[in-house]
Design a protein around this motif. Structure first.
Motif, PDB file in Angstrom:
ATOM      1  N   GLU A 154       5.198 -12.810   7.614  1.00 30.40           N
ATOM      2  CA  GLU A 154       4.082 -13.374   7.915  1.00 30.40           C
ATOM      3  C   GLU A 154       2.664 -12.623   7.426  1.00 30.40           C
ATOM      4  O   GLU A 154       1.663 -13.017   7.011  1.00 30.40           O
ATOM      5  N   ILE A 155       2.758 -11.151   7.704  1.00 25.10           N
ATOM      6  CA  ILE A 155       1.919 -10.212   7.295  1.00 25.10           C
ATOM      7  C   ILE A 155       1.613 -10.038   5.762  1.00 25.10           C
ATOM      8  O   ILE A 155       0.629 -10.170   5.298  1.00 25.10           O
ATOM      9  N   GLU A 156       2.900 -10.351   5.166  1.00 21.34           N
ATOM     10  CA  GLU A 156       2.921 -10.520   3.770  1.00 21.34           C
ATOM     11  C   GLU A 156       1.729 -11.497   3.133  1.00 21.34           C
ATOM     12  O   GLU A 156       1.086 -11.258   2.213  1.00 21.34           O
ATOM     13  N   ARG A 157       2.191 -12.604   3.794  1.00 15.78           N
ATOM     14  CA  ARG A 157       1.414 -13.929   3.474  1.00 15.78           C
ATOM     15  C   ARG A 157      -0.146 -13.731   3.756  1.00 15.78           C
ATOM     16  O   ARG A 157      -0.840 -13.993   2.836  1.00 15.78           O
ATOM     17  N   LEU A 158      -0.415 -13.182   5.021  1.00 15.62           N
ATOM     18  CA  LEU A 158      -1.687 -12.995   5.218  1.00 15.62           C
ATOM     19  C   LEU A 158      -2.370 -11.969   4.337  1.00 15.62           C
ATOM     20  O   LEU A 158      -3.593 -12.241   4.106  1.00 15.62           O
ATOM     21  N   SER A 159      -1.985 -10.884   4.116  1.00 20.04           N
ATOM     22  CA  SER A 159      -2.379  -9.973   3.332  1.00 20.04           C
ATOM     23  C   SER A 159      -2.669 -10.393   1.868  1.00 20.04           C
ATOM     24  O   SER A 159      -3.681  -9.850   1.045  1.00 20.04           O
ATOM     25  N   GLY A 160      -1.526 -10.991   1.235  1.00 15.67           N
ATOM     26  CA  GLY A 160      -1.958 -11.601   0.144  1.00 15.67           C
ATOM     27  C   GLY A 160      -3.194 -12.542   0.230  1.00 15.67           C
ATOM     28  O   GLY A 160      -3.957 -12.503  -0.866  1.00 15.67           O
ATOM     29  N   ASP A 161      -3.250 -13.380   1.081  1.00 15.23           N
ATOM     30  CA  ASP A 161      -4.500 -14.329   1.105  1.00 15.23           C
ATOM     31  C   ASP A 161      -5.708 -13.588   1.302  1.00 15.23           C
ATOM     32  O   ASP A 161      -6.793 -13.791   0.502  1.00 15.23           O
ATOM     33  N   LEU A 162      -5.711 -12.657   2.232  1.00 15.85           N
ATOM     34  CA  LEU A 162      -6.874 -11.824   2.207  1.00 15.85           C
ATOM     35  C   LEU A 162      -7.265 -11.024   0.987  1.00 15.85           C
ATOM     36  O   LEU A 162      -8.318 -11.109   0.693  1.00 15.85           O
ATOM     37  N   ARG A 163      -6.242 -10.451   0.408  1.00 18.35           N
ATOM     38  CA  ARG A 163      -6.402  -9.746  -1.104  1.00 18.35           C
ATOM     39  C   ARG A 163      -7.201 -10.526  -1.965  1.00 18.35           C
ATOM     40  O   ARG A 163      -8.084 -10.362  -2.747  1.00 18.35           O
ATOM     41  N   GLY A 175      -7.007  -2.690   0.084  1.00 20.47           N
ATOM     42  CA  GLY A 175      -5.758  -1.987  -0.740  1.00 20.47           C
ATOM     43  C   GLY A 175      -4.985  -1.075  -0.029  1.00 20.47           C
ATOM     44  O   GLY A 175      -3.790  -1.055  -0.141  1.00 20.47           O
ATOM     45  N   GLN A 176      -5.646  -0.451   1.065  1.00 21.45           N
ATOM     46  CA  GLN A 176      -4.834   0.320   2.116  1.00 21.45           C
ATOM     47  C   GLN A 176      -3.887  -0.709   3.019  1.00 21.45           C
ATOM     48  O   GLN A 176      -2.728  -0.331   3.335  1.00 21.45           O
ATOM     49  N   LEU A 177      -4.498  -1.988   3.238  1.00 19.02           N
ATOM     50  CA  LEU A 177      -3.426  -2.691   3.879  1.00 19.02           C
ATOM     51  C   LEU A 177      -2.540  -3.200   2.987  1.00 19.02           C
ATOM     52  O   LEU A 177      -1.135  -3.554   3.711  1.00 19.02           O
ATOM     53  N   VAL A 178      -2.682  -3.259   1.706  1.00 19.13           N
ATOM     54  CA  VAL A 178      -1.616  -3.953   0.859  1.00 19.13           C
ATOM     55  C   VAL A 178      -0.539  -2.696   0.883  1.00 19.13           C
ATOM     56  O   VAL A 178       0.813  -3.164   0.788  1.00 19.13           O
ATOM     57  N   ILE A 179      -0.840  -1.521   0.955  1.00 18.31           N
ATOM     58  CA  ILE A 179       0.004  -0.336   0.901  1.00 18.31           C
ATOM     59  C   ILE A 179       0.908  -0.364   2.184  1.00 18.31           C
ATOM     60  O   ILE A 179       2.103  -0.248   2.400  1.00 18.31           O
ATOM     61  N   GLN A 220       1.480  -2.943   4.316  1.00 17.40           N
ATOM     62  CA  GLN A 220       2.348  -3.928   3.970  1.00 17.40           C
ATOM     63  C   GLN A 220       3.721  -3.692   3.382  1.00 17.40           C
ATOM     64  O   GLN A 220       4.643  -4.190   3.728  1.00 17.40           O
ATOM     65  N   ALA A 221       3.527  -2.932   2.275  1.00 20.74           N
ATOM     66  CA  ALA A 221       4.708  -2.680   1.540  1.00 20.74           C
ATOM     67  C   ALA A 221       5.690  -1.768   2.067  1.00 20.74           C
ATOM     68  O   ALA A 221       6.816  -1.964   2.138  1.00 20.74           O
ATOM     69  N   ARG A 222       4.804  -0.789   3.049  1.00 22.72           N
ATOM     70  CA  ARG A 222       5.693  -0.122   3.760  1.00 22.72           C
ATOM     71  C   ARG A 222       6.435  -0.841   4.802  1.00 22.72           C
ATOM     72  O   ARG A 222       7.667  -0.534   5.085  1.00 22.72           O
ATOM     73  N   LEU A 223       5.902  -1.806   5.583  1.00 20.16           N
ATOM     74  CA  LEU A 223       6.564  -2.242   6.561  1.00 20.16           C
ATOM     75  C   LEU A 223       7.865  -3.302   5.763  1.00 20.16           C
ATOM     76  O   LEU A 223       8.774  -3.282   6.510  1.00 20.16           O
ATOM     77  N   LYS A 224       7.490  -3.723   4.684  1.00 13.94           N
ATOM     78  CA  LYS A 224       8.746  -4.661   4.069  1.00 13.94           C
ATOM     79  C   LYS A 224       9.783  -3.625   3.671  1.00 13.94           C
ATOM     80  O   LYS A 224      10.992  -4.022   3.890  1.00 13.94           O
ATOM     81  N   GLN A 225       9.541  -2.482   3.379  1.00 12.38           N
ATOM     82  CA  GLN A 225      10.515  -1.412   2.879  1.00 12.38           C
ATOM     83  C   GLN A 225      11.278  -1.154   4.246  1.00 12.38           C
ATOM     84  O   GLN A 225      12.609  -1.225   4.113  1.00 12.38           O
TER      85      GLN A 225
END
Length: 737
Positions: free
Chosen positions: A386-395, A359-363, A365-370
């Protein structure tokens, strides 16, 4: 509590669940020999595990019950309802015992069960179920291959127990070796090859290994169960099935090793007598069984007699023979091949911690996208994607670890239906569908209580007695069906009975009597049926141990609301009742639709969203909370969230309507603008916001701003109440912002 006890409790709980399932099948089909074997295996494993930990009271009681089912298995006695009920009492007592093993078994209950066991053991032999005697019944080669009821063929196994250099403070080899002896006749040979000279020997350390040749009718799984409660299962370095020739070679090698050791000290070796009391006896070998068992997996090892040799073989020959008897490649620790290990046990706390980290990683990743959207750097964009894709798979992978089949919960209710229908003198069968449907473990844990109350209500109020059902032309045995399925990002659970149904007029009259409804304003039948969820509401004429207090269905609604779920009732008098429950797949991380109201952000769960449309804002009564808009020729009831939260200012000229569905209701939520899709980590609001209606949690966005998560089900309920009241004007209520 020590790790040993924790492992015992976990294993025992699974075995008791398997025991209960097998007993329920035996009650329906007493002659099911597979069910008897399942019961026997569960009891045998529990007994062995208890003995390993020194729980003698559990071991003795389980052994008595196991002996009883051994007689059932050999068809000396029949499996009758009295025996099944007695086994259920044992299961219930052991389940209660596992809550605090240090207290031991309650003596009064244990004594009563033992007395009842004696009565059952004195039961007459079921003549019809006796096996047909045969002149060659002891000959394994004469048994047909498909004879499942034939006596279990004995096999030979070799295992090496080697707890090298471990302290005796935490090790008692006799515990394990005595368990081996309980599985059948066995030879235990201590190997002195690693014993150091006396001047360097440390008495507190184990330097001995043991070779065990075991003759048993138990299968490999039962034998491996004994390994589970070793401090280190890897202490069993070898485990394999052998034949008589390999057993003889092993014994010769052990005798040669001992001979060589004693010869070095100039001490004679006395030959073992030929008529040892603990000799292993098996049927004579046949031609088909003369080959080594390793080349014939699962084939019985037929042995005429395994005895110690009268004189040891020469050390050189014995060593050569022993090396030939060794497998070409030693298996991994514990005697289990690596590829055979399909699953491991993981603490639920570790899974919860992992979900929090994701969950913290998702947050982040959202900051990085911003940041990427603000800088417009191609390299940063590539890394962000790439991080968005990996974090989604990990989630997805992490959440799948917490997903469990709902069938484990369904199976527990079979016992509930059995006991309660018997108490109420009714004949009811529980059928289940979709047991493989998966839900988050947190949801499953909290779902048990609501389902218990619904089932109790169906058994008591829904399904009629056998006499009434016959008079109505129905089968004497009623049916309750429990189904689960995935639909639109949710899990739907349906509880359906073929009982007498619910009379809406009776419900409405009782609601008026209790002041829950007005006599001059009767809502539709669908809304009337929802009144049974009101606190204190009950149609029972008298209070019993099962129902009548008006608590059960209220608990159902409140529990499901805490799970962000919905519940609806559909019933027809005389035809039965259907209760539909909708639940989210998980309560941790969801996909959401990010919207705005003024300067604030809100998240609508994407699983509830059907579509988004634009509507021209009207000038009539701009402060109305509930409105109706024409969407493609259909009048859609809508809740204006800006007015619902008393924002004061006027919304934009073009309003965005998010069409959502809660249960069978399709409504619109009017917002200012729609930002887009967002992965949402759900955070609780805390006790201060417990009374806040329409919100289920909060999340942190990439820019650090807080976004509130809307509770669609409660908002739809609010809209329905305003429709019933016939007003949509902005009135102050218990909500606040």
């Amino acid at each position: 509590m020590s790790t040993k006890y924790q492992l015992f409790i976990e294993e025992c709980q699974e075995l008791l669940a398997e025991l209960e399932s097998a007993l329920l099948e035996l009650e329906i089909e007493p002659g099911n020999i597979d069910g008897v074997h399942r019961v026997f295996r569960s009891l045998h494993t529990i007994k062995g595990s208890a003995a390993m930990l020194g729980l003698e009271d559990v071991r003795e009681l389980t052994n008595d019950l196991e002996s009883l089912f051994d007689r059932v298995r050999s068809r000396e006695i029949a499996c009758n309802p009295k025996l099944v009920t007695l086994s259920f009492r044992y299961k219930d007592m052991l389940t209660e015992y596992l809550q605090d093993p240090e207290k031991g078994l309650p003596q009064d209950k244990t004594t009563q069960i033992l007395m009842d066991l004696e009565q059952v053991l004195d039961a007459p032999v079921h003549a019809a179920s006796r096996p047909v005697e045969s002149a060659c019944e002891d000959c394994g080669s004469c048994r047909p291959e498909n004879d499942k009821d034939a006596d279990i063929l004995l096999r030979l196994y070799h295992l090496r127990y080697h707890p090298a250099n471990k302290s005796f403070d935490s090790l008692d080899p006799m515990d394990f070796l005595s368990q081996m002896q309980q599985l059948g006749p066995c030879e235990i040979h201590a190997s002195p090859e690693l014993v150091p000279p006396l001047d360097s020997l440390e008495p507190s350390r184990c330097v001995t290994s043991w070779d065990v040749i075991l003759q048993t009718g138990a299968d490999e799984e039962t034998i491996r169960d004994v390994f589970l409660f070793l401090d280190d299962p890897g202490d069993v370095s070898q485990f394999r099935e052998i034949n008589v020739d390999e057993a003889a070679k092993l014994r010769q090698a052990q005798a040669a090793q001992l001979s060589g050791l004693l010869a070095a000290t100039n001490r004679p070796v006395a030959p073992l007598p030929a008529d040892e009391d603990d000799d292993l006896e098996l049927p004579e070998p046949t031609e088909s069984s003369s080959a080594p068992s390793s080349s014939q997996p699962g084939s019985p090892a037929a042995v005429s007699s395994i005895r110690a040799p009268s004189s040891p073989a020469p050390p050189q020959a014995a060593s050569q023979e022993a090396s030939e008897a060794e497998p070409r490649k030693a298996p991994p620790a514990g005697g289990v091949k690596a590829e055979e290990i399909a699953s491991i046990r993981v603490s639920a706390t570790k899974l919860d911690d992992m979900v929090d980290l994701v969950g913290q990683l998702v947050i982040v990743q959202a900051r990085l996208k911003q940041i990427e959207s603000e800088l417009h750097n191609p390299l940063l964009t590539s890394v962000s994607e790439e991080i968005e894709r990996l974090s989604g798979d990990l989630r997805e992978r992490t959440l799948s670890l917490r997903m469990l089949p709902i069938g484990s919960t369904f199976n527990r209710f079979r016992r509930l239906v059995r006991d309660l229908s018997s108490e109420l003198n009714k004949e009811i069968e529980l059928k289940t569908n979709g047991a493989e449907t998966e839900l988050d473990k947190t949801v499953i844990e909290k779902l048990s209580d609501p389902l218990v109350h619904i089932l109790r209500n169906s058994i008591d109020h829904g399904v009629e007695s056998a006499e009434i059902r016959r008079a109505q032309g129905k089968p004497a045995k009623g049916t309750i069906t429990l189904s689960a399925m995935q639909s639109a990002g949710q899990v739907r659970i349906v509880i359906k009975d073929d009982g007498g149904g619910i009379d809406p007029d009776k419900i409405f009259a009782k609601a008026v009597e209790r002041g829950l409804a007005r006599a001059d304003s009767r809502p539709p039948d669908r809304d009337v049926l929802q009144l049974i969820f009101a606190p204190g509401f009950s149609t029972a004429e008298k209070v019993t141990a099962v129902s009548g207090r008006g608590v059960g269905m209220d608990v159902v609604k409140r529990s499901l609301e805490s799970l962000k779920g919905t519940v609806e009732i559909d019933s027809r008098p005389g035809q039965g009742t259907t209760i539909n429950i909708g639940l989210p797949l998980t309560l941790a991380i969801i996909e959401g639709l990010l919207v705005t109201l003024g300067e604030e952000y809100y998240v609508i769960p994407l699983s509830d969203v059907l579509e988004c449309v634009e509507i021209q804002r009207g000038d009539d009564e701009p402060e109305r909370i509930a409105k109706a808009y024409d969407v493609r020729g259909e009048l859609l009831p809508c809740l204006v969230l800006r007015n619902w939260y008393h924002m004061g200012s006027t919304g934009p000229e073009i309003e965005q309507v998010v069409v959502v569905q809660a249960g069978n209701r399709r409504v619109g939520l009017v917002v200012d603008s729609i930002v887009g899709q967002l992965q949402t980590v759900i955070k609780g609001l805390g006790r201060v916001f417990n009374g806040m209606r329409g919100l289920s949690g909060a999340t942190i966005m990439g820019n650090g701003a807080l976004a509130l998560i809307l509770d669609v089900a409660s908002l739809v309920t609010e809209l329905e109440q305003r429709e019933v009241a016939g007003t949509g004007r902005n009135k102050r209520s218990d909500r606040s912002h």
